[in-house]
Write a protein that holds these residues in place. Structure first.
Motif, PDB file in Angstrom:
ATOM      1  N   TYR A   1       0.837  -1.204   0.000  1.00  0.00           N
ATOM      2  CA  TYR A   1       0.000   0.000   0.000  1.00  0.00           C
ATOM      3  C   TYR A   1       0.874   1.256   0.000  1.00  0.00           C
ATOM      4  CZ  TYR A   1      -3.806   3.207   0.998  1.00  0.00           C
ATOM      5  OH  TYR A   1      -4.718   4.227   0.910  1.00  0.00           O
ATOM      6  N   VAL A   2       0.614   2.130  -0.981  1.00  0.00           N
ATOM      7  CA  VAL A   2       1.324   3.406  -1.097  1.00  0.00           C
ATOM      8  C   VAL A   2       0.303   4.486  -1.423  1.00  0.00           C
ATOM      9  CG1 VAL A   2       3.095   4.719  -2.319  1.00  0.00           C
ATOM     10  CG2 VAL A   2       3.433   2.272  -1.889  1.00  0.00           C
ATOM     11  N   ASN A   3       0.373   5.606  -0.739  1.00  0.00           N
ATOM     12  CA  ASN A   3      -0.564   6.697  -0.966  1.00  0.00           C
ATOM     13  C   ASN A   3      -0.364   7.354  -2.331  1.00  0.00           C
ATOM     14  OD1 ASN A   3      -1.910   6.563   1.539  1.00  0.00           O
ATOM     15  ND2 ASN A   3      -0.275   7.727   2.529  1.00  0.00           N
ATOM     16  N   ASP A   4      -1.405   8.053  -2.793  1.00  0.00           N
ATOM     17  CA  ASP A   4      -1.304   8.851  -4.011  1.00  0.00           C
ATOM     18  C   ASP A   4      -0.378  10.040  -3.789  1.00  0.00           C
ATOM     19  OD1 ASP A   4      -2.950   7.349  -5.630  1.00  0.00           O
ATOM     20  OD2 ASP A   4      -4.772   8.422  -5.089  1.00  0.00           O
ATOM     21  N   PRO A   5       0.081  10.665  -4.884  1.00  0.00           N
ATOM     22  CA  PRO A   5       0.840  11.912  -4.729  1.00  0.00           C
ATOM     23  C   PRO A   5       0.021  12.953  -3.964  1.00  0.00           C
ATOM     24  CG  PRO A   5       0.985  11.109  -6.978  1.00  0.00           C
ATOM     25  CD  PRO A   5      -0.026  10.255  -6.292  1.00  0.00           C
ATOM     26  N   LYS A   6       0.677  13.774  -3.167  1.00  0.00           N
ATOM     27  CA  LYS A   6      -0.014  14.733  -2.322  1.00  0.00           C
ATOM     28  C   LYS A   6      -0.870  15.681  -3.156  1.00  0.00           C
ATOM     29  CE  LYS A   6       0.759  18.099   1.362  1.00  0.00           C
ATOM     30  NZ  LYS A   6       1.775  18.774   2.218  1.00  0.00           N
ATOM     31  N   GLY A   7      -2.132  15.775  -2.772  1.00  0.00           N
ATOM     32  CA  GLY A   7      -3.059  16.689  -3.432  1.00  0.00           C
ATOM     33  C   GLY A   7      -3.572  16.229  -4.775  1.00  0.00           C
ATOM     34  N   ARG A   8      -3.372  14.947  -5.119  1.00  0.00           N
ATOM     35  CA  ARG A   8      -3.812  14.477  -6.430  1.00  0.00           C
ATOM     36  C   ARG A   8      -4.369  13.066  -6.319  1.00  0.00           C
ATOM     37  NH1 ARG A   8       0.011  13.104 -11.650  1.00  0.00           N
ATOM     38  NH2 ARG A   8      -1.655  12.483 -13.067  1.00  0.00           N
ATOM     39  N   GLU A   9      -5.466  12.829  -7.013  1.00  0.00           N
ATOM     40  CA  GLU A   9      -6.044  11.483  -7.090  1.00  0.00           C
ATOM     41  C   GLU A   9      -5.472  10.785  -8.311  1.00  0.00           C
ATOM     42  OE1 GLU A   9      -7.985   8.146  -6.150  1.00  0.00           O
ATOM     43  OE2 GLU A   9      -8.106   9.954  -4.934  1.00  0.00           O
ATOM     44  N   TYR A  10      -4.594   9.831  -8.077  1.00  0.00           N
ATOM     45  CA  TYR A  10      -3.916   9.136  -9.171  1.00  0.00           C
ATOM     46  C   TYR A  10      -4.471   7.718  -9.275  1.00  0.00           C
ATOM     47  CZ  TYR A  10      -0.219   7.301 -12.168  1.00  0.00           C
ATOM     48  OH  TYR A  10       0.479   6.741 -13.212  1.00  0.00           O
ATOM     49  N   ILE A  11      -5.006   7.390 -10.456  1.00  0.00           N
ATOM     50  CA  ILE A  11      -5.550   6.049 -10.682  1.00  0.00           C
ATOM     51  C   ILE A  11      -4.679   5.351 -11.721  1.00  0.00           C
ATOM     52  CG2 ILE A  11      -7.546   4.717 -11.458  1.00  0.00           C
ATOM     53  CD1 ILE A  11      -9.307   7.002 -10.495  1.00  0.00           C
ATOM     54  N   ALA A  12      -3.973   4.329 -11.287  1.00  0.00           N
ATOM     55  CA  ALA A  12      -3.043   3.624 -12.165  1.00  0.00           C
ATOM     56  C   ALA A  12      -3.774   2.578 -12.995  1.00  0.00           C
ATOM     57  CB  ALA A  12      -1.946   2.953 -11.339  1.00  0.00           C
ATOM     58  N   TYR A  13      -3.312   2.378 -14.229  1.00  0.00           N
ATOM     59  CA  TYR A  13      -3.787   1.269 -15.033  1.00  0.00           C
ATOM     60  C   TYR A  13      -3.383  -0.044 -14.350  1.00  0.00           C
ATOM     61  CZ  TYR A  13      -5.111   4.130 -19.057  1.00  0.00           C
ATOM     62  OH  TYR A  13      -5.744   5.029 -19.885  1.00  0.00           O
ATOM     63  N   ALA A  14      -4.186  -1.075 -14.543  1.00  0.00           N
ATOM     64  CA  ALA A  14      -3.858  -2.376 -13.967  1.00  0.00           C
ATOM     65  C   ALA A  14      -2.491  -2.849 -14.450  1.00  0.00           C
ATOM     66  CB  ALA A  14      -4.934  -3.405 -14.334  1.00  0.00           C
ATOM     67  N   SER A  15      -2.216  -2.661 -15.734  1.00  0.00           N
ATOM     68  CA  SER A  15      -0.924  -3.074 -16.295  1.00  0.00           C
ATOM     69  C   SER A  15       0.224  -2.295 -15.681  1.00  0.00           C
ATOM     70  CB  SER A  15      -0.934  -2.887 -17.817  1.00  0.00           C
ATOM     71  OG  SER A  15      -1.305  -1.562 -18.166  1.00  0.00           O
ATOM     72  N   GLU A  16      -0.035  -1.057 -15.260  1.00  0.00           N
ATOM     73  CA  GLU A  16       0.986  -0.236 -14.609  1.00  0.00           C
ATOM     74  C   GLU A  16       1.267  -0.729 -13.192  1.00  0.00           C
ATOM     75  OE1 GLU A  16       1.515   4.443 -13.191  1.00  0.00           O
ATOM     76  OE2 GLU A  16      -0.196   3.808 -14.419  1.00  0.00           O
ATOM     77  N   SER A  17       0.209  -1.099 -12.459  1.00  0.00           N
ATOM     78  CA  SER A  17       0.371  -1.560 -11.079  1.00  0.00           C
ATOM     79  C   SER A  17       1.139  -2.872 -10.995  1.00  0.00           C
ATOM     80  CB  SER A  17      -0.999  -1.728 -10.408  1.00  0.00           C
ATOM     81  OG  SER A  17      -1.649  -0.483 -10.271  1.00  0.00           O
ATOM     82  N   LEU A  18       1.142  -3.647 -12.071  1.00  0.00           N
ATOM     83  CA  LEU A  18       1.862  -4.926 -12.067  1.00  0.00           C
ATOM     84  C   LEU A  18       3.369  -4.746 -11.966  1.00  0.00           C
ATOM     85  CD1 LEU A  18      -0.086  -6.966 -14.782  1.00  0.00           C
ATOM     86  CD2 LEU A  18      -0.031  -7.379 -12.326  1.00  0.00           C
TER      87      LEU A  18
END
Length: 308
Positions: free
Chosen positions: A188-205
């Motif tokens: 578990y790692v937080n998003d960048p401060k002040g931004r909602e970052y949604i990673a692609y599934a392929s990116e999270s791998l």
């Protein structure tokens, strides 16, 4: 020949509904507006410990009165309001995602939800609020990406491949294998401060890291990549994935597999947590905080569900 300009009184008369239809239409609009407004307020206001839920009864009555007064003030342009509403629904039906059928479905869900006791194991998902970042999440669930598909295949060969006697439940077991592999590796790692970052599934791998929405996206994409049906639950500040199990018979099989075959130690003396939707379909919790499929919910309140 002179052009006669209509007076305000004449315009008002033309735009007004004839009696008694004005009262009927205003009452129906009042009910249609009051029900979803009440449910949204019910979800977000603190519930007082009053006998017979009098605080909620008074809230609904107050809503009816306020909306009735507003609609009566606007009754001179009620025809225009209805026309614009119908045009919006027609456009949504033909070109968008929200039309007549969705309105019917949403009201049916809400009425159904109001008729049931919302126990955690029995919760009916009411589609009350817009799902946050819906388009981004759908795009991020890139289940056709070869990296996602290959990872899901790898998980099914690494875990539970030799389980015998459950050929008809192969897809369920393989989805549980995906859950186990992601659970074993997720960081578990937080998003960048002040931004909602949604990673692609392929990116999270690449690093198996991210926050709750990244985990939900990856889990949903991998389950979908091997033929399962996932959905993502929004609780307000938290997203988590669920997978479709089926009916009560399928649930019994899932519980047996989890507690007696696949996750014996993790689920020992523990309950299996799931939701039942408005059609009677059973969805199993796959939150990153759960040590086994159907583990405890991090948050039980549901504000929306996105089936993928």
């Amino acid at each position: 020949m002179t052009l006669k300009i209509p007076t305000i009184a004449e315009i008002k008369e033309k735009l007004s509904l004839p009696k008694p239809w004005d009262t009927v239409v205003i009452f129906l609009l009042n009910i249609l507006i009051a029900i979803p407004t009440f449910l949204i307020l019910h979800q977000n206001l603190i519930e007082l410990d009053w006998i017979y839920n009098l605080d909620r009864i008074l809230l609904f009555i107050l809503l009816l009165v306020v909306i009735q007064l507003i609609l009566r003030m606007l009754k001179t342009i009620i025809i225009i309001c209805i026309a614009l509403y119908l045009v919006a629904l027609i456009y949504g039906t033909l070109f968008g995602n929200y039309g007549f059928y969705r309105v019917f479905e949403d009201y049916r869900y809400m009425i159904y939800a109001m008729s049931e006791d919302p126990y955690p194991q029995d919760l009916i998902v009411a589609k009350l609020l817009p799902f946050p970042n819906k388009s981004k999440i759908i795009k991020s669930v890139d289940f056709t990406n070869p990296k996602v598909r290959n990872f899901a295949l790898y998980a099914t060969t690494k875990h539970f491949r030799d389980v015998k006697g459950f050929n008809q439940n192969r897809k369920m077991i393989q989805c549980f294998a995906v859950f186990k592999e992601i659970k074993n590796n997720w960081n578990y790692v937080n998003d960048p401060k002040g931004r909602e970052y949604i990673a692609y599934a392929s990116e999270s791998l690449q690093h198996f890291s991210g926050d709750c929405d990244d985990h939900a996206v990856l889990m949903a994409a991998c389950i979908k990549a091997i033929g399962g049906t996932p959905r993502i639950i929004h609780t307000g500040g938290h997203l988590y994935p669920e997978m479709l199990i089926g009916n009560n018979s399928d649930l019994e099989t899932a519980i047996y597999l989890i507690k007696e075959v696949l996750f014996v130690n993790e689920s020992k003396d523990k309950d299996i947590h799931y939701h039942i939707d408005e059609r009677g379909n059973i969805w199993l919790n796959l939150d990153y905080t759960a040590k086994y499929p159907g583990g405890p919910f991090m948050k039980e309140e549901i504000l929306g569900a996105l089936t993928l």
